[in-house]
Enzyme design. Structure first.
Site, PDB file in Angstrom:
ATOM      1  N   SER A 130      49.403  38.764  50.301  1.00  0.00           N
ATOM      2  CA  SER A 130      48.633  37.926  49.377  1.00  0.00           C
ATOM      3  C   SER A 130      47.906  36.815  50.120  1.00  0.00           C
ATOM      4  O   SER A 130      46.726  36.546  49.870  1.00  0.00           O
ATOM      5  CB  SER A 130      49.562  37.319  48.321  1.00  0.00           C
ATOM      6  OG  SER A 130      48.866  36.410  47.489  1.00  0.00           O
TER       7      SER A 130
ATOM      8  N   TRP B 191      45.092  38.297  52.127  1.00  0.00           N
ATOM      9  CA  TRP B 191      44.029  38.758  51.230  1.00  0.00           C
ATOM     10  C   TRP B 191      43.161  37.592  50.779  1.00  0.00           C
ATOM     11  O   TRP B 191      41.944  37.730  50.644  1.00  0.00           O
ATOM     12  CB  TRP B 191      44.645  39.450  50.013  1.00  0.00           C
ATOM     13  CG  TRP B 191      43.654  39.825  48.951  1.00  0.00           C
ATOM     14  CD1 TRP B 191      42.883  40.957  48.902  1.00  0.00           C
ATOM     15  CD2 TRP B 191      43.320  39.078  47.771  1.00  0.00           C
ATOM     16  NE1 TRP B 191      42.095  40.959  47.776  1.00  0.00           N
ATOM     17  CE2 TRP B 191      42.339  39.817  47.061  1.00  0.00           C
ATOM     18  CE3 TRP B 191      43.745  37.860  47.244  1.00  0.00           C
ATOM     19  CZ2 TRP B 191      41.794  39.369  45.859  1.00  0.00           C
ATOM     20  CZ3 TRP B 191      43.198  37.422  46.053  1.00  0.00           C
ATOM     21  CH2 TRP B 191      42.242  38.164  45.377  1.00  0.00           C
ATOM     22  N   HIS B 192      43.767  36.442  50.564  1.00  0.00           N
ATOM     23  CA  HIS B 192      43.015  35.302  50.034  1.00  0.00           C
ATOM     24  C   HIS B 192      41.991  34.753  51.023  1.00  0.00           C
ATOM     25  O   HIS B 192      40.970  34.193  50.593  1.00  0.00           O
ATOM     26  CB  HIS B 192      43.971  34.179  49.610  1.00  0.00           C
ATOM     27  CG  HIS B 192      44.468  34.314  48.211  1.00  0.00           C
ATOM     28  ND1 HIS B 192      45.615  34.992  47.886  1.00  0.00           N
ATOM     29  CD2 HIS B 192      43.969  33.873  47.033  1.00  0.00           C
ATOM     30  CE1 HIS B 192      45.805  34.957  46.581  1.00  0.00           C
ATOM     31  NE2 HIS B 192      44.822  34.276  46.030  1.00  0.00           N
ATOM     32  N   GLY B 193      42.249  34.865  52.294  1.00  0.00           N
ATOM     33  CA  GLY B 193      41.278  34.299  53.223  1.00  0.00           C
ATOM     34  C   GLY B 193      41.551  34.669  54.663  1.00  0.00           C
ATOM     35  O   GLY B 193      42.695  34.954  55.046  1.00  0.00           O
TER      36      GLY B 193
ATOM     37  N   PHE C 147      36.225  34.596  48.296  1.00  0.00           N
ATOM     38  CA  PHE C 147      37.340  35.453  48.691  1.00  0.00           C
ATOM     39  C   PHE C 147      37.032  36.907  48.422  1.00  0.00           C
ATOM     40  O   PHE C 147      37.824  37.756  48.718  1.00  0.00           O
ATOM     41  CB  PHE C 147      38.620  35.034  47.961  1.00  0.00           C
ATOM     42  CG  PHE C 147      38.971  33.584  48.173  1.00  0.00           C
ATOM     43  CD1 PHE C 147      39.213  33.118  49.445  1.00  0.00           C
ATOM     44  CD2 PHE C 147      39.019  32.701  47.113  1.00  0.00           C
ATOM     45  CE1 PHE C 147      39.541  31.780  49.658  1.00  0.00           C
ATOM     46  CE2 PHE C 147      39.343  31.365  47.309  1.00  0.00           C
ATOM     47  CZ  PHE C 147      39.603  30.913  48.581  1.00  0.00           C
TER      48      PHE C 147
END
Length: 475
Positions: free
Chosen positions: A323, A326-328, A475
């Site tokens: 997670s 994935w966000h950045g 994102f």
């Protein structure tokens, strides 16, 4: 194209809406779907024209691989695994190239002392979201948990414009049957009323609350310095925390409202997350469709009940590591994910042992934890985040005496009266008023609701002169 603009509301939406239902009224149902797909593709192309051909190639390639998986006999496990691996590699490779190339180059240069030039690749909007939907589609095909869809229904599932850019992340099983339901092919006045009502709430969240708060908080975070003031540090951090909720939940509300106008139920994405008692509860309420995806396709793939190396805690930490990444494309996001995973594990550990804090302490610790995590999330570097954390305890910035401290506080309040009132009002909405999910569930199509939505939209139109992108576009 952004939902909260004149162009979208006054041109794109009515043209798409009436064209779709006009074709359905003439019983050109396939043409109606094609019209909606074409409009959705046009909607996407306005935001990422250079990436658009790759977007088309990606969704077509995933359909071919998914269809091949469904048609391949279950006994041919080796071939099916290779097909899945090829499909996943294509999706992850495309996402990795556009989102993480510079991140890997920076780390390669740091480790080897090289000087490889950064690519500065423009991130296509929505790539993180539709990539997850495509991955879910392929995995479900591999698990044989879905039937085969024709290409047109598949395109509708992937491209339906309300959820295409920033979610909510939808699942094929909850959307495709709705497009196939004949009852959803006609204009429904009640659905339009509810859709406009929810859309107006989301638009107001974005324009009237999130945008001005984000703009104000960014001034502080873009120029933190090494010795920030304690009042600015806490105020701006809380402001950014609240604005993120209103920005993303505002988009989700608008998406849900738009889907409702087209007789399509899009899943809820937020359920008053700042009322959570702990981080486990928080992640059940925040970005719920993302949590659902991560649970079904990451946690489920790792977790094994009787294996100590794949137990709940390990699976949770892996899930939040994914997670965060994935966000950045940055180590701050990775650490942010790890910290969130640790807090979720801690909450689960306490629950299993019937341990709990007093309610007032549990809620307070959760809110403070969310604010501190948000600092790391929005800071460009660890240094910036550390400076903000230091600023939060920089009592010396108030002065050396009580008189100087009171003067500093008074000066801060005078200069931040309007932004302070907006933050206080937004915080009160989070904690004391019903959320949009509750309001949708108890909606009545009457004059009171119509007036409420009309007032919100008028206020939004008055303040729609400046277009501000949604925070999750990056994102």
């Amino acid at each position: 194209m952004i939902f909260s603009t004149y162009r979208f509301i006054l041109l794109f939406l009515p043209i798409t809406f009436f064209g779709y239902f006009f074709l359905n009224r003439l019983k050109y149902y396939s043409l109606g779907k094609i019209w909606l797909v074409v409009c959705s593709l046009y909607f996407y192309a306005q935001g990422s024209p250079d990436f658009f051909p790759f977007f088309l190639a990606s969704i077509t390639g995933n359909y071919l691989v998914g269809t091949k998986l469904l048609r391949t006999d279950g006994n041919q496990s080796s071939q099916r695994k290779w097909l899945l691996a090829v499909g996943l590699a294509g999706n992850i490779g495309l996402l990795g190239y556009y989102k993480y190339t510079d991140f890997f180059i920076e780390n390669y240069n740091a480790l080897t002392g090289s000087d490889v030039a950064l690519k500065h690749i423009v991130l296509p909007i929505g790539i993180s979201f539709f990539t997850f939907q495509l991955i879910a589609f392929l995995v479900d095909c591999y698990r044989e948990e879905m039937k085969q869809y024709d290409f047109l229904n598949y395109l509708l599932f992937i491209t339906f414009f309300p959820q295409l850019i920033v979610g909510p992340i939808i699942h094929h099983s909850e959307v495709v049957p709705q497009f196939e339901d004949e009852n959803n092919l006609r204009i429904n006045a009640d659905h339009i009323a509810l859709g406009l009502f929810i859309f107006s709430i989301g638009c107001a969240k974005k324009i009237l609350i999130a945008d001005p708060m984000t703009t104000d908080a960014e001034k502080f975070f873009n120029a933190v310095g090494s010795n920030p003031n304690i009042l600015y540090s806490w105020f701006s951090s809380l402001e950014y925390t609240v604005s993120y909720y209103f920005d993303l939940s505002g988009y989700a509300d608008m998406a849900i409202g738009l889907g409702c106008m087209f007789n399509i139920r899009i899943p809820q994405n937020f359920d008053s997350p700042y009322k959570a008692r702990n981080f486990q509860d928080y992640w059940r309420r925040w970005h719920m469709t993302l949590s659902r995806f991560l649970g079904a396709y990451i946690f489920r793939s790792v977790y094994k009940k009787d294996d100590p190396w794949r137990n709940y805690y390990v699976a949770t930490m892996v899930t939040f590591l994914v997670s965060g990444f994935w966000h950045g494309a940055g180590w701050t996001f990775v650490v942010w994910g790890i910290i969130n995973g640790f807090f979720v594990c801690a909450a689960s550990w306490m629950k299993r042992r019937n341990l709990s804090f007093p309610a007032w302490l549990a809620y307070s610790l959760t809110v403070v934890g969310v604010v501190l995590c948000r600092v790391l999330f929005v800071s460009g570097t660890f240094t910036d985040a550390w400076n903000v954390y230091r600023g939060m305890f920089n009592f010396a910035s108030l002065g050396t005496s009580m008189q100087e401290a009171l003067h500093s506080i008074g000066h801060f309040v005078r200069w931040h009266r309007s932004t302070g009132l907006r933050l206080a009002g937004a915080t009160a909405i989070c904690w004391f008023l019903p959320n949009s999910k509750y309001m949708a569930d108890h909606f009545k199509s009457d004059k009171k609701s119509l007036l409420f939505a009309a007032v919100l939209m008028i206020l939004c139109f008055i303040n729609m002169n400046k277009v501000v992108q949604f925070l999750y576009f990056q994102f």
